[in-house]
Enzyme design. Structure first.
Site, PDB file in Angstrom:
ATOM      1  N   CYS A  38      -6.757 -27.744 -15.483  1.00 43.83           N
ATOM      2  CA  CYS A  38      -7.857 -28.019 -14.565  1.00 43.83           C
ATOM      3  C   CYS A  38      -9.064 -28.607 -15.279  1.00 43.83           C
ATOM      4  O   CYS A  38      -9.194 -28.515 -16.487  1.00 43.83           O
ATOM      5  CB  CYS A  38      -8.324 -26.705 -13.917  1.00 43.83           C
ATOM      6  SG  CYS A  38      -7.209 -26.052 -12.684  1.00 43.83           S
ATOM      7  N   CYS A  62      -3.532 -29.822 -11.958  1.00 38.08           N
ATOM      8  CA  CYS A  62      -3.837 -29.036 -10.763  1.00 38.08           C
ATOM      9  C   CYS A  62      -3.983 -29.954  -9.556  1.00 38.08           C
ATOM     10  O   CYS A  62      -4.541 -31.036  -9.655  1.00 38.08           O
ATOM     11  CB  CYS A  62      -5.135 -28.275 -10.996  1.00 38.08           C
ATOM     12  SG  CYS A  62      -5.882 -27.563  -9.538  1.00 38.08           S
ATOM     13  N   CYS A  97      -8.095 -30.024  -8.321  1.00 38.14           N
ATOM     14  CA  CYS A  97      -9.173 -30.745  -9.017  1.00 38.14           C
ATOM     15  C   CYS A  97      -8.693 -32.047  -9.652  1.00 38.14           C
ATOM     16  O   CYS A  97      -9.494 -32.789 -10.219  1.00 38.14           O
ATOM     17  CB  CYS A  97      -9.832 -29.853 -10.062  1.00 38.14           C
ATOM     18  SG  CYS A  97      -8.760 -29.405 -11.435  1.00 38.14           S
ATOM     19  N   CYS A 154     -13.193 -26.876 -11.497  1.00 33.05           N
ATOM     20  CA  CYS A 154     -12.210 -26.528 -10.457  1.00 33.05           C
ATOM     21  C   CYS A 154     -12.543 -25.204  -9.786  1.00 33.05           C
ATOM     22  O   CYS A 154     -12.883 -24.219 -10.435  1.00 33.05           O
ATOM     23  CB  CYS A 154     -10.802 -26.455 -11.026  1.00 33.05           C
ATOM     24  SG  CYS A 154      -9.575 -26.188  -9.732  1.00 33.05           S
TER      25      CYS A 154
HETATM   26 ZN   LIG Z   1      -7.847 -27.256 -10.766  1.00 37.55          ZN
END
Ligand SMILES: [Zn+2]
Length: 188
Positions: free
Chosen positions: A36, A67, A70, A40
């Site tokens: 991330c 992810c 994000c 995030c």
């Molecule tokens: Zn994330």
């Protein structure tokens, strides 16, 4: 030189979803293998599970996946990619009592968004897919072992035998014991 430590400042950035640190470092979570941006909004990981990366490429090279929420590589993760990841989680965990809350945490998305996206791409909900994986496993165990129905139900991830039998009949149109007999007959 490069610095991969989770410093106090970085930990604070992760806790506060601080956008100022985006593009300065990325963090992966060793338990989920997802990485991330600091900003995030996903669930805060346990500190000891965090690995720091200095580029998205570094995280990918270490076996981490971007992810969905994000999009740490700067490119949005496609729904198809996400569905593939959800499938991997379902396949790895269908024998456990995997709840949709746990799935959402592992796949980094809200339960409703996961259900909606997964259904749109595959035509079934993650719950339906989970039952499907469990019943397919049960069918294999029925024909490859001599274990009891209740043992097979539990082993396949459906510990409630009555529920298991009903779900099995819905999918295969015969009872588990009948399914086993037919398979034995076919193999003679
Ligand atoms: Zn994330």
């Amino acid at each position: 030189m490069t610095e991969h430590r989770l410093t106090a400042r970085r930990w604070q950035a992760i806790q506060q979803n601080d956008h100022q640190f985006d593009d300065q470092f990325w963090y992966g979570v060793t338990t989920t293998k997802i990485f991330c941006r600091p900003s995030c909004a996903s669930r805060l990981p346990i500190q000891t599970h965090i690995r720091i990366f200095l580029s998205p490429q570094e995280a990918i090279a270490a076996g981490f996946r971007p992810c969905k929420r994000c999009a740490p590589t700067g490119q949005p993760v496609t729904n198809q990619t996400w569905v593939t990841e959800i499938d991997q989680i379902l396949t790895a965990h269908f024998k456990d009592s995997l709840s949709m809350t746990t799935l959402a945490a592992l796949a980094h998305g809200s339960e409703s968004y996961i259900r909606h996206t997964y259904k749109r791409v595959t035509g079934q909900t993650p719950q339906q897919k989970l039952i499907d994986l469990r019943l397919t496993e049960a069918a294999t165990l029925l024909t490859t072992t001599t274990q009891s129905i209740s043992w097979i139900a539990a082993e396949s991830g459906i510990p409630n035998t009555a529920y298991f039998t009903t779900a099995f009949k819905t999918k295969f149109h015969v009872s588990p014991s009948h399914y086993r007999k037919e398979a034995q007959h076919a193999n003679r």
